[in-house]
Design a protein around this motif. Structure first.
Motif, PDB file in Angstrom:
ATOM      1  N   HIS A  47     -10.968   8.338  -7.240  1.00  0.00           N
ATOM      2  CA  HIS A  47     -11.480   7.114  -7.869  1.00  0.00           C
ATOM      3  C   HIS A  47     -12.654   6.526  -7.094  1.00  0.00           C
ATOM      4  CE1 HIS A  47     -11.285   3.363 -10.203  1.00  0.00           C
ATOM      5  NE2 HIS A  47     -11.461   2.736  -9.049  1.00  0.00           N
ATOM      6  N   LEU A  48     -12.560   6.549  -5.775  1.00  0.00           N
ATOM      7  CA  LEU A  48     -13.563   5.878  -4.942  1.00  0.00           C
ATOM      8  C   LEU A  48     -14.705   6.791  -4.513  1.00  0.00           C
ATOM      9  CD1 LEU A  48     -11.101   3.939  -2.584  1.00  0.00           C
ATOM     10  CD2 LEU A  48     -12.394   2.980  -4.510  1.00  0.00           C
ATOM     11  N   GLY A  49     -14.464   8.086  -4.505  1.00  0.00           N
ATOM     12  CA  GLY A  49     -15.492   9.007  -4.034  1.00  0.00           C
ATOM     13  C   GLY A  49     -15.623   9.046  -2.527  1.00  0.00           C
ATOM     14  N   GLY A  50     -14.572   8.680  -1.829  1.00  0.00           N
ATOM     15  CA  GLY A  50     -14.583   8.618  -0.369  1.00  0.00           C
ATOM     16  C   GLY A  50     -13.811   7.399   0.072  1.00  0.00           C
ATOM     17  N   LEU A  51     -13.856   7.107   1.374  1.00  0.00           N
ATOM     18  CA  LEU A  51     -13.083   5.984   1.883  1.00  0.00           C
ATOM     19  C   LEU A  51     -13.771   5.349   3.086  1.00  0.00           C
ATOM     20  CD1 LEU A  51     -10.332   4.569   1.310  1.00  0.00           C
ATOM     21  CD2 LEU A  51      -9.354   6.011   3.094  1.00  0.00           C
ATOM     22  N   ASP A  52     -13.850   4.027   3.060  1.00  0.00           N
ATOM     23  CA  ASP A  52     -14.402   3.269   4.179  1.00  0.00           C
ATOM     24  C   ASP A  52     -13.365   2.378   4.854  1.00  0.00           C
ATOM     25  OD1 ASP A  52     -17.259   4.025   3.758  1.00  0.00           O
ATOM     26  OD2 ASP A  52     -16.971   2.938   1.876  1.00  0.00           O
ATOM     27  N   VAL A  53     -12.403   1.904   4.079  1.00  0.00           N
ATOM     28  CA  VAL A  53     -11.437   0.918   4.588  1.00  0.00           C
ATOM     29  C   VAL A  53     -10.031   1.260   4.117  1.00  0.00           C
ATOM     30  CG1 VAL A  53     -10.686  -1.495   4.482  1.00  0.00           C
ATOM     31  CG2 VAL A  53     -13.125  -0.952   4.682  1.00  0.00           C
ATOM     32  N   LEU A  54      -9.081   1.194   5.041  1.00  0.00           N
ATOM     33  CA  LEU A  54      -7.660   1.263   4.711  1.00  0.00           C
ATOM     34  C   LEU A  54      -7.014  -0.037   5.156  1.00  0.00           C
ATOM     35  CD1 LEU A  54      -4.938   2.607   3.971  1.00  0.00           C
ATOM     36  CD2 LEU A  54      -4.912   3.573   6.299  1.00  0.00           C
ATOM     37  N   VAL A  55      -6.395  -0.745   4.211  1.00  0.00           N
ATOM     38  CA  VAL A  55      -5.629  -1.950   4.533  1.00  0.00           C
ATOM     39  C   VAL A  55      -4.154  -1.615   4.339  1.00  0.00           C
ATOM     40  CG1 VAL A  55      -5.206  -4.385   4.048  1.00  0.00           C
ATOM     41  CG2 VAL A  55      -7.523  -3.449   3.803  1.00  0.00           C
ATOM     42  N   ASN A  56      -3.446  -1.447   5.451  1.00  0.00           N
ATOM     43  CA  ASN A  56      -2.025  -1.130   5.427  1.00  0.00           C
ATOM     44  C   ASN A  56      -1.238  -2.437   5.294  1.00  0.00           C
ATOM     45  OD1 ASN A  56      -1.438   1.687   5.598  1.00  0.00           O
ATOM     46  ND2 ASN A  56      -2.216   1.711   7.699  1.00  0.00           N
ATOM     47  N   ASN A  57      -1.057  -2.870   4.060  1.00  0.00           N
ATOM     48  CA  ASN A  57      -0.437  -4.165   3.804  1.00  0.00           C
ATOM     49  C   ASN A  57       1.046  -4.069   3.452  1.00  0.00           C
ATOM     50  OD1 ASN A  57      -0.317  -7.069   2.883  1.00  0.00           O
ATOM     51  ND2 ASN A  57      -0.033  -6.048   0.915  1.00  0.00           N
ATOM     52  N   ALA A  58       1.510  -2.923   3.001  1.00  0.00           N
ATOM     53  CA  ALA A  58       2.876  -2.811   2.490  1.00  0.00           C
ATOM     54  C   ALA A  58       3.916  -3.204   3.540  1.00  0.00           C
ATOM     55  CB  ALA A  58       3.136  -1.383   2.011  1.00  0.00           C
ATOM     56  N   GLY A  59       4.914  -3.942   3.093  1.00  0.00           N
ATOM     57  CA  GLY A  59       5.990  -4.338   3.984  1.00  0.00           C
ATOM     58  C   GLY A  59       7.104  -5.010   3.202  1.00  0.00           C
ATOM     59  N   ILE A  60       8.277  -5.072   3.796  1.00  0.00           N
ATOM     60  CA  ILE A  60       9.402  -5.786   3.202  1.00  0.00           C
ATOM     61  C   ILE A  60      10.001  -6.698   4.262  1.00  0.00           C
ATOM     62  CG2 ILE A  60       9.947  -4.030   1.478  1.00  0.00           C
ATOM     63  CD1 ILE A  60      12.149  -3.003   3.332  1.00  0.00           C
ATOM     64  N   ALA A  61      10.747  -7.698   3.807  1.00  0.00           N
ATOM     65  CA  ALA A  61      11.334  -8.662   4.741  1.00  0.00           C
ATOM     66  C   ALA A  61      12.466  -8.054   5.552  1.00  0.00           C
ATOM     67  CB  ALA A  61      11.838  -9.881   3.979  1.00  0.00           C
ATOM     68  N   GLY A  62      13.160  -7.094   4.974  1.00  0.00           N
ATOM     69  CA  GLY A  62      14.306  -6.527   5.667  1.00  0.00           C
ATOM     70  C   GLY A  62      15.488  -7.481   5.658  1.00  0.00           C
ATOM     71  N   PRO A  63      16.614  -7.051   6.226  1.00  0.00           N
ATOM     72  CA  PRO A  63      17.831  -7.871   6.196  1.00  0.00           C
ATOM     73  C   PRO A  63      17.788  -9.014   7.197  1.00  0.00           C
ATOM     74  CG  PRO A  63      18.223  -5.887   7.462  1.00  0.00           C
ATOM     75  CD  PRO A  63      16.844  -5.748   6.882  1.00  0.00           C
ATOM     76  N   THR A  64      18.552 -10.058   6.908  1.00  0.00           N
ATOM     77  CA  THR A  64      18.754 -11.169   7.827  1.00  0.00           C
ATOM     78  C   THR A  64      20.191 -11.128   8.326  1.00  0.00           C
ATOM     79  OG1 THR A  64      17.141 -12.563   6.687  1.00  0.00           O
ATOM     80  CG2 THR A  64      18.755 -13.679   8.077  1.00  0.00           C
ATOM     81  N   GLY A  65      20.367 -11.113   9.630  1.00  0.00           N
ATOM     82  CA  GLY A  65      21.712 -11.086  10.180  1.00  0.00           C
ATOM     83  C   GLY A  65      21.701 -10.629  11.629  1.00  0.00           C
ATOM     84  N   ARG A  66      22.843 -10.774  12.269  1.00  0.00           N
ATOM     85  CA  ARG A  66      22.972 -10.296  13.640  1.00  0.00           C
ATOM     86  C   ARG A  66      22.968  -8.773  13.652  1.00  0.00           C
ATOM     87  NH1 ARG A  66      23.909 -14.749  16.469  1.00  0.00           N
ATOM     88  NH2 ARG A  66      24.857 -16.528  15.375  1.00  0.00           N
ATOM     89  N   VAL A  67      22.562  -8.198  14.764  1.00  0.00           N
ATOM     90  CA  VAL A  67      22.345  -6.753  14.805  1.00  0.00           C
ATOM     91  C   VAL A  67      23.605  -5.978  14.413  1.00  0.00           C
ATOM     92  CG1 VAL A  67      22.861  -6.495  17.283  1.00  0.00           C
ATOM     93  CG2 VAL A  67      21.307  -4.877  16.140  1.00  0.00           C
ATOM     94  N   GLU A  68      24.777  -6.479  14.794  1.00  0.00           N
ATOM     95  CA  GLU A  68      25.992  -5.745  14.467  1.00  0.00           C
ATOM     96  C   GLU A  68      26.355  -5.849  12.990  1.00  0.00           C
ATOM     97  OE1 GLU A  68      27.513  -9.784  16.095  1.00  0.00           O
ATOM     98  OE2 GLU A  68      25.784  -8.440  16.329  1.00  0.00           O
ATOM     99  N   GLU A  69      25.689  -6.755  12.267  1.00  0.00           N
ATOM    100  CA  GLU A  69      25.955  -6.935  10.847  1.00  0.00           C
ATOM    101  C   GLU A  69      25.009  -6.128   9.959  1.00  0.00           C
ATOM    102  OE1 GLU A  69      27.310 -11.633  11.387  1.00  0.00           O
ATOM    103  OE2 GLU A  69      25.307 -11.111  10.654  1.00  0.00           O
ATOM    104  N   ILE A  70      23.960  -5.580  10.562  1.00  0.00           N
ATOM    105  CA  ILE A  70      22.921  -4.900   9.780  1.00  0.00           C
ATOM    106  C   ILE A  70      23.318  -3.449   9.520  1.00  0.00           C
ATOM    107  CG2 ILE A  70      20.524  -4.111   9.814  1.00  0.00           C
ATOM    108  CD1 ILE A  70      19.901  -6.673  11.429  1.00  0.00           C
ATOM    109  N   ALA A  71      23.315  -3.067   8.259  1.00  0.00           N
ATOM    110  CA  ALA A  71      23.660  -1.696   7.890  1.00  0.00           C
ATOM    111  C   ALA A  71      22.565  -0.736   8.347  1.00  0.00           C
ATOM    112  CB  ALA A  71      23.846  -1.598   6.380  1.00  0.00           C
ATOM    113  N   PRO A  72      22.922   0.438   8.843  1.00  0.00           N
ATOM    114  CA  PRO A  72      21.918   1.402   9.301  1.00  0.00           C
ATOM    115  C   PRO A  72      20.867   1.727   8.242  1.00  0.00           C
ATOM    116  CG  PRO A  72      24.088   2.085  10.045  1.00  0.00           C
ATOM    117  CD  PRO A  72      24.302   0.917   9.131  1.00  0.00           C
ATOM    118  N   GLU A  73      21.291   1.837   6.968  1.00  0.00           N
ATOM    119  CA  GLU A  73      20.318   2.158   5.924  1.00  0.00           C
ATOM    120  C   GLU A  73      19.321   1.029   5.705  1.00  0.00           C
ATOM    121  OE1 GLU A  73      24.251   1.023   3.846  1.00  0.00           O
ATOM    122  OE2 GLU A  73      23.597   2.200   5.608  1.00  0.00           O
ATOM    123  N   GLU A  74      19.749  -0.228   5.944  1.00  0.00           N
ATOM    124  CA  GLU A  74      18.813  -1.352   5.837  1.00  0.00           C
ATOM    125  C   GLU A  74      17.801  -1.321   6.986  1.00  0.00           C
ATOM    126  OE1 GLU A  74      20.686  -5.100   3.693  1.00  0.00           O
ATOM    127  OE2 GLU A  74      21.817  -4.594   5.501  1.00  0.00           O
TER     128      GLU A  74
END
Length: 255
Positions: free
Chosen positions: A74-101
């Motif tokens: 689409h662009l015919g090349g590349l000058d800039v990559l903006v790595n914006n993707a992200g998720i909040a992830g789980p909220t909780g104490r470490v022992e409460e967080i599921a490994p898959e999360e």
């Protein structure tokens, strides 16, 4: 101000909503050519017609490879990559967080940036104004109790950014990280609500506590973040590279 980025070829991950959408629109206003990916098909459909697009989970390496190919077509090349993707992830104490999360949060917030950069860098080497901007967080500088997967991932983003800046400097590719802090919008509200519930307090009290840690005492907007990214990716960005840049004045710590 003319930033000198007319015709710049830009790829934005998670570019269909929130900060990513603001980045896409800001680059378009300056005359850049933009390709965006996102997991939300409806949000992608709502992007301006001139924006190239791909429904992509950036944690999926095969999907990223196909997306990069589509972006280059689409662009015919590349000058800039903006790595914006992200998720909040789980909220909780470490022992409460599921490994898959834990795994999912690091895959989207950190490993996806490697997935994209690995394939983008060979094309950025051919650019005369190449840059990568990685979205980190104030949590990646100070940590964030009850949000350990997110903080660990965002801390890793800063290390990844600084390492790439060293590695790619000789090729003239600038690499910087943005640390947005408290960003106005539904996602920030959900994060504060979850933490307030975890700590048995009200949303208002949690919000004011969050404001107490930043000098401007308020939220920043997605457009303010986008404007900083524009500057870093323009020729006016000069030799700025390897930096982790806050957008909220001065964050002291998170709790």
């Amino acid at each position: 101000m003319d930033l000198g980025i007319t015709g710049l070829r830009v790829l934005v991950t998670a570019g269909a909503a929130g900060i990513g959408r603001a980045v896409v629109e800001a680059f378009l206003e300056e005359g850049a050519r933009v390709f965006a990916c996102d997991v939300d098909a409806q949000a992608l459909a709502d992007l301006p017609a001139e924006v190239g697009r791909s429904r992509t989970d950036v944690a999926d390496r095969d999907a990223v490879a196909a997306m990069i190919t589509a972006a280059l077509d689409h662009l015919g090349g590349l000058d800039v990559l903006v790595n914006n993707a992200g998720i909040a992830g789980p909220t909780g104490r470490v022992e409460e967080i599921a490994p898959e999360e834990w795994d999912r949060c690091l895959s989207v917030c950190l490993t996806s940036q490697y997935n994209c950069a690995r394939l983008a860098v060979p094309h950025l080497r051919d650019s005369r104004n190449a840059s990568i901007v990685n979205l980190s967080s104030a949590a990646g500088k100070f940590g964030f109790g009850l949000r350990s997967p997110y903080a660990a991932a965002k801390w890793g983003v800063i290390g990844f950014t600084k390492s790439l800046a060293i590695e790619l400097g000789e090729a003239g590719i600038r690499v910087n990280a943005i640390l947005p802090g408290l960003v106005a919008g539904d996602r920030q509200r959900r994060v504060l609500e979850a933490k307030a519930q975890q700590q048995g307090t009200s949303f208002g009290e949690m919000e004011q506590r969050a404001f107490s840690f930043v000098s401007i005492k308020t939220y920043v907007t997605a457009r303010q973040i986008a404007d900083q990214i524009l500057l870093l990716c323009s020729p006016r960005g000069g030799t700025i590279s390897g930096q982790a840049i806050a957008i909220d004045g001065d964050t002291r710590m998170l709790s």
